[in-house]
Design a protein around this motif. Structure first.
Motif, PDB file in Angstrom:
ATOM      1  N   ASN A  81      -5.391   3.752  -5.053  1.00 13.23           N
ATOM      2  CA  ASN A  81      -6.153   3.556  -6.291  1.00 13.23           C
ATOM      3  C   ASN A  81      -5.445   4.163  -7.500  1.00 13.23           C
ATOM      4  OD1 ASN A  81      -6.490   6.254  -5.746  1.00 13.23           O
ATOM      5  ND2 ASN A  81      -8.727   6.238  -5.889  1.00 13.23           N
ATOM      6  N   GLY A  82      -4.230   4.690  -7.297  1.00  9.96           N
ATOM      7  CA  GLY A  82      -3.460   5.245  -8.398  1.00  9.96           C
ATOM      8  C   GLY A  82      -3.651   6.737  -8.601  1.00  9.96           C
ATOM      9  N   GLU A  83      -4.543   7.344  -7.837  1.00 10.51           N
ATOM     10  CA  GLU A  83      -4.754   8.786  -7.955  1.00 10.51           C
ATOM     11  C   GLU A  83      -3.838   9.542  -6.996  1.00 10.51           C
ATOM     12  OE1 GLU A  83      -8.901   9.584  -7.414  1.00 10.51           O
ATOM     13  OE2 GLU A  83      -9.535   8.223  -9.011  1.00 10.51           O
ATOM     14  N   ALA A  84      -3.745  10.867  -7.200  1.00  5.22           N
ATOM     15  CA  ALA A  84      -2.878  11.683  -6.356  1.00  5.22           C
ATOM     16  C   ALA A  84      -3.416  13.106  -6.319  1.00  5.22           C
ATOM     17  CB  ALA A  84      -1.438  11.668  -6.871  1.00  5.22           C
ATOM     18  N   THR A  85      -3.081  13.827  -5.271  1.00  3.93           N
ATOM     19  CA  THR A  85      -3.494  15.226  -5.134  1.00  3.93           C
ATOM     20  C   THR A  85      -2.291  16.093  -4.785  1.00  3.93           C
ATOM     21  OG1 THR A  85      -4.104  14.825  -2.820  1.00  3.93           O
ATOM     22  CG2 THR A  85      -5.873  14.711  -4.455  1.00  3.93           C
ATOM     23  N   TYR A  86      -2.357  17.338  -5.230  1.00  7.92           N
ATOM     24  CA  TYR A  86      -1.288  18.311  -5.006  1.00  7.92           C
ATOM     25  C   TYR A  86      -1.905  19.523  -4.307  1.00  7.92           C
ATOM     26  CZ  TYR A  86       2.778  21.250  -6.153  1.00  7.92           C
ATOM     27  OH  TYR A  86       3.889  22.062  -6.102  1.00  7.92           O
ATOM     28  N   TYR A  87      -1.475  19.769  -3.088  1.00  9.90           N
ATOM     29  CA  TYR A  87      -2.020  20.895  -2.331  1.00  9.90           C
ATOM     30  C   TYR A  87      -1.514  22.201  -2.937  1.00  9.90           C
ATOM     31  CZ  TYR A  87      -2.832  24.097   1.563  1.00  9.90           C
ATOM     32  OH  TYR A  87      -3.223  25.158   2.350  1.00  9.90           O
ATOM     33  N   LEU A  88      -2.456  23.049  -3.356  1.00 14.20           N
ATOM     34  CA  LEU A  88      -2.097  24.332  -3.942  1.00 14.20           C
ATOM     35  C   LEU A  88      -2.294  25.487  -2.969  1.00 14.20           C
ATOM     36  CD1 LEU A  88      -3.713  23.838  -7.464  1.00 14.20           C
ATOM     37  CD2 LEU A  88      -1.257  24.010  -6.988  1.00 14.20           C
ATOM     38  N   ALA A  89      -3.442  25.492  -2.319  1.00 10.51           N
ATOM     39  CA  ALA A  89      -3.798  26.565  -1.388  1.00 10.51           C
ATOM     40  C   ALA A  89      -4.908  26.037  -0.498  1.00 10.51           C
ATOM     41  CB  ALA A  89      -4.257  27.815  -2.155  1.00 10.51           C
ATOM     42  N   PRO A  90      -5.219  26.743   0.586  1.00  9.18           N
ATOM     43  CA  PRO A  90      -6.319  26.285   1.450  1.00  9.18           C
ATOM     44  C   PRO A  90      -7.603  26.076   0.649  1.00  9.18           C
ATOM     45  CG  PRO A  90      -5.103  28.026   2.528  1.00  9.18           C
ATOM     46  CD  PRO A  90      -4.559  27.939   1.144  1.00  9.18           C
ATOM     47  N   GLY A  91      -8.134  24.853   0.698  1.00  7.66           N
ATOM     48  CA  GLY A  91      -9.370  24.544  -0.003  1.00  7.66           C
ATOM     49  C   GLY A  91      -9.209  24.277  -1.480  1.00  7.66           C
ATOM     50  N   THR A  92      -7.977  24.186  -1.970  1.00 10.04           N
ATOM     51  CA  THR A  92      -7.749  23.998  -3.407  1.00 10.04           C
ATOM     52  C   THR A  92      -6.637  22.984  -3.629  1.00 10.04           C
ATOM     53  OG1 THR A  92      -8.338  26.320  -3.808  1.00 10.04           O
ATOM     54  CG2 THR A  92      -7.249  25.129  -5.593  1.00 10.04           C
ATOM     55  N   VAL A  93      -6.938  21.941  -4.407  1.00 10.41           N
ATOM     56  CA  VAL A  93      -5.941  20.926  -4.726  1.00 10.41           C
ATOM     57  C   VAL A  93      -6.007  20.604  -6.208  1.00 10.41           C
ATOM     58  CG1 VAL A  93      -5.984  19.887  -2.421  1.00 10.41           C
ATOM     59  CG2 VAL A  93      -7.484  18.991  -4.234  1.00 10.41           C
ATOM     60  N   ALA A 115       0.838  -1.205   0.000  1.00 13.75           N
ATOM     61  CA  ALA A 115       0.000   0.000   0.000  1.00 13.75           C
ATOM     62  C   ALA A 115       0.869   1.251   0.000  1.00 13.75           C
ATOM     63  CB  ALA A 115      -0.922  -0.006   1.215  1.00 13.75           C
ATOM     64  N   ALA A 116       1.919   1.258   0.833  1.00  7.58           N
ATOM     65  CA  ALA A 116       2.829   2.404   0.865  1.00  7.58           C
ATOM     66  C   ALA A 116       3.525   2.586  -0.482  1.00  7.58           C
ATOM     67  CB  ALA A 116       3.860   2.227   1.977  1.00  7.58           C
ATOM     68  N   ALA A 117       3.915   1.466  -1.103  1.00  6.28           N
ATOM     69  CA  ALA A 117       4.561   1.532  -2.410  1.00  6.28           C
ATOM     70  C   ALA A 117       3.599   2.056  -3.469  1.00  6.28           C
ATOM     71  CB  ALA A 117       5.101   0.158  -2.802  1.00  6.28           C
ATOM     72  N   ALA A 118       2.326   1.635  -3.407  1.00  6.28           N
ATOM     73  CA  ALA A 118       1.325   2.092  -4.374  1.00  6.28           C
ATOM     74  C   ALA A 118       1.092   3.597  -4.242  1.00  6.28           C
ATOM     75  CB  ALA A 118       0.011   1.332  -4.177  1.00  6.28           C
ATOM     76  N   GLU A 119       1.047   4.089  -3.016  1.00  8.36           N
ATOM     77  CA  GLU A 119       0.873   5.527  -2.795  1.00  8.36           C
ATOM     78  C   GLU A 119       2.068   6.308  -3.326  1.00  8.36           C
ATOM     79  OE1 GLU A 119       0.219   5.884   1.358  1.00  8.36           O
ATOM     80  OE2 GLU A 119      -1.823   5.051   1.289  1.00  8.36           O
ATOM     81  N   ALA A 153       2.217   9.053  -6.498  1.00  8.73           N
ATOM     82  CA  ALA A 153       2.780  10.394  -6.357  1.00  8.73           C
ATOM     83  C   ALA A 153       3.854  10.658  -7.410  1.00  8.73           C
ATOM     84  CB  ALA A 153       3.357  10.575  -4.952  1.00  8.73           C
ATOM     85  N   HIS A 154       4.713   9.681  -7.630  1.00  9.08           N
ATOM     86  CA  HIS A 154       5.785   9.846  -8.625  1.00  9.08           C
ATOM     87  C   HIS A 154       5.223   9.900 -10.049  1.00  9.08           C
ATOM     88  CE1 HIS A 154       9.677   9.577  -6.452  1.00  9.08           C
ATOM     89  NE2 HIS A 154       8.928   9.016  -5.518  1.00  9.08           N
ATOM     90  N   ARG A 155       4.194   9.097 -10.327  1.00 12.38           N
ATOM     91  CA  ARG A 155       3.600   9.132 -11.663  1.00 12.38           C
ATOM     92  C   ARG A 155       2.938  10.484 -11.925  1.00 12.38           C
ATOM     93  NH1 ARG A 155       3.313   4.243 -14.307  1.00 12.38           N
ATOM     94  NH2 ARG A 155       3.883   2.424 -13.040  1.00 12.38           N
ATOM     95  N   ALA A 156       2.264  11.021 -10.908  1.00 18.05           N
ATOM     96  CA  ALA A 156       1.634  12.334 -11.065  1.00 18.05           C
ATOM     97  C   ALA A 156       2.687  13.403 -11.327  1.00 18.05           C
ATOM     98  CB  ALA A 156       0.828  12.671  -9.810  1.00 18.05           C
ATOM     99  N   PRO A 201       7.734  15.191  -6.659  1.00 17.52           N
ATOM    100  CA  PRO A 201       6.885  14.132  -6.100  1.00 17.52           C
ATOM    101  C   PRO A 201       6.642  14.290  -4.606  1.00 17.52           C
ATOM    102  CG  PRO A 201       9.093  13.307  -6.564  1.00 17.52           C
ATOM    103  CD  PRO A 201       9.016  14.670  -7.156  1.00 17.52           C
ATOM    104  N   GLY A 202       7.510  15.038  -3.927  1.00 22.98           N
ATOM    105  CA  GLY A 202       7.314  15.250  -2.499  1.00 22.98           C
ATOM    106  C   GLY A 202       6.101  16.109  -2.186  1.00 22.98           C
ATOM    107  N   ARG A 203       5.637  16.876  -3.159  1.00 24.94           N
ATOM    108  CA  ARG A 203       4.454  17.716  -2.947  1.00 24.94           C
ATOM    109  C   ARG A 203       3.159  16.979  -3.275  1.00 24.94           C
ATOM    110  NH1 ARG A 203       5.007  23.300  -3.393  1.00 24.94           N
ATOM    111  NH2 ARG A 203       2.740  23.299  -3.110  1.00 24.94           N
ATOM    112  N   TRP A 204       3.272  15.826  -3.900  1.00 23.24           N
ATOM    113  CA  TRP A 204       2.088  15.057  -4.265  1.00 23.24           C
ATOM    114  C   TRP A 204       1.751  14.049  -3.170  1.00 23.24           C
ATOM    115  CZ3 TRP A 204      -1.134  15.781  -8.366  1.00 23.24           C
ATOM    116  CH2 TRP A 204      -0.671  16.611  -9.396  1.00 23.24           C
ATOM    117  N   ARG A 205       0.465  13.827  -2.991  1.00 17.94           N
ATOM    118  CA  ARG A 205      -0.015  12.821  -2.047  1.00 17.94           C
ATOM    119  C   ARG A 205      -0.675  11.718  -2.847  1.00 17.94           C
ATOM    120  NH1 ARG A 205      -1.607   9.073   0.681  1.00 17.94           N
ATOM    121  NH2 ARG A 205      -2.628   9.187   2.723  1.00 17.94           N
ATOM    122  N   GLY A 206      -0.032  10.529  -2.892  1.00 16.82           N
ATOM    123  CA  GLY A 206      -0.572   9.429  -3.673  1.00 16.82           C
ATOM    124  C   GLY A 206      -1.538   8.571  -2.888  1.00 16.82           C
ATOM    125  N   TYR A 207      -2.368   7.829  -3.606  1.00 18.91           N
ATOM    126  CA  TYR A 207      -3.355   6.936  -2.998  1.00 18.91           C
ATOM    127  C   TYR A 207      -3.261   5.550  -3.651  1.00 18.91           C
ATOM    128  CZ  TYR A 207      -5.126  11.447  -1.459  1.00 18.91           C
ATOM    129  OH  TYR A 207      -5.222  12.700  -0.906  1.00 18.91           O
TER     130      TYR A 207
END
Length: 218
Positions: A147-159, A111-115, A119-122, A139-145
């Motif tokens: 299911n293969g998806e990832a999010t990048y925090y841009l600002a409060p309330g915005t990813v 699971a940790a490897a998948a996350e 993140a690296h793929r994103a 990749p350090g700014r991305w949060r992987g999951y």
């Protein structure tokens, strides 16, 4: 088969080799001495007995090897597999990856490897929307999951959200969308400028709302 049981059986097989050789030698010696022709030279009796004993040992060990060959081959394959597993475990430990003690721990590692992979793929595919090589490719700014998806925090309330989606040809391609807390509708992003153009009016609205709440000192 357990390693302890395998070692015990291997020791038994090694003992069987010795017993078989001795049994063949004794049988050959008894046969050679007992059935030595009476008309032959008696001085050669001991030499002939020894030769027959060696022949008996050879015959017995050959037959035993033929009978036990499948079992020996099985143990050799098991030993080779164990050696490979041990070598792989040592390599994993040298790389700082602990060998899992059970299925639960293995799943945690996967699971940790998948996350991390997500993140690296994103980050790796972010060149499609950001050629600056300064922001979204980290990749350090991305949060992987898992299911293969990832999010990048841009600002409060915005990813910025990443996922892979099949195109009209059925080929998976990266898709980036902007997600905000005040609007559940994903905004497609094809260029980093799209993010800028979406955040500028939001920043202006926040500034105006802040000014409206601050009492005038004039």
């Amino acid at each position: 088969m357990r390693a302890s049981v395998r070692r015990s059986v291997k020791a038994l097989l090694d003992g069987t080799d010795m017993v078989t050789m001795l049994a063949g030698a004794v049988s050959g010696a008894v046969t050679g001495y007992t059935y030595y022709p009476t008309g032959f030279d008696t001085d050669l009796r001991l030499a002939a007995t020894g030769a027959v004993a060696l022949g008996g040992a050879f015959v017995f060990t050959t037959v035993a090897d033929a009978v036990l060959a499948p079992l020996r081959r099985r143990f050799a394959q098991a030993d080779a597999a164990e050696m490979r597993a041990t070598a792989e475990a040592r390599v994993a430990e040298a790389r700082g990856v602990a060998v899992p003690s059970g299925l639960s721990e293995a799943l945690d590692q996967i699971a940790a490897a998948a996350e991390e992979d997500a993140a690296h793929r994103a980050a790796q595919a972010a060149y499609r929307i950001d050629l600056s090589n300064q922001l979204l490719n980290n990749p350090g700014r991305w949060r992987g999951y898992t299911n293969g998806e990832a999010t990048y925090y841009l600002a409060p309330g915005t990813v910025l959200h990443y996922r892979r989606e099949e195109n009209e040809r059925g080929t998976p391609e990266p898709r980036y969308t902007l997600l905000t807390a005040d609007d559940p509708t994903p905004v497609p992003v094809t260029n980093v400028r799209d993010i800028f153009e979406d955040l500028v009016p939001r920043a202006r609205q926040m500034a105006e709302a802040l000014d409206a709440t601050v009492p005038s000192t004039v």
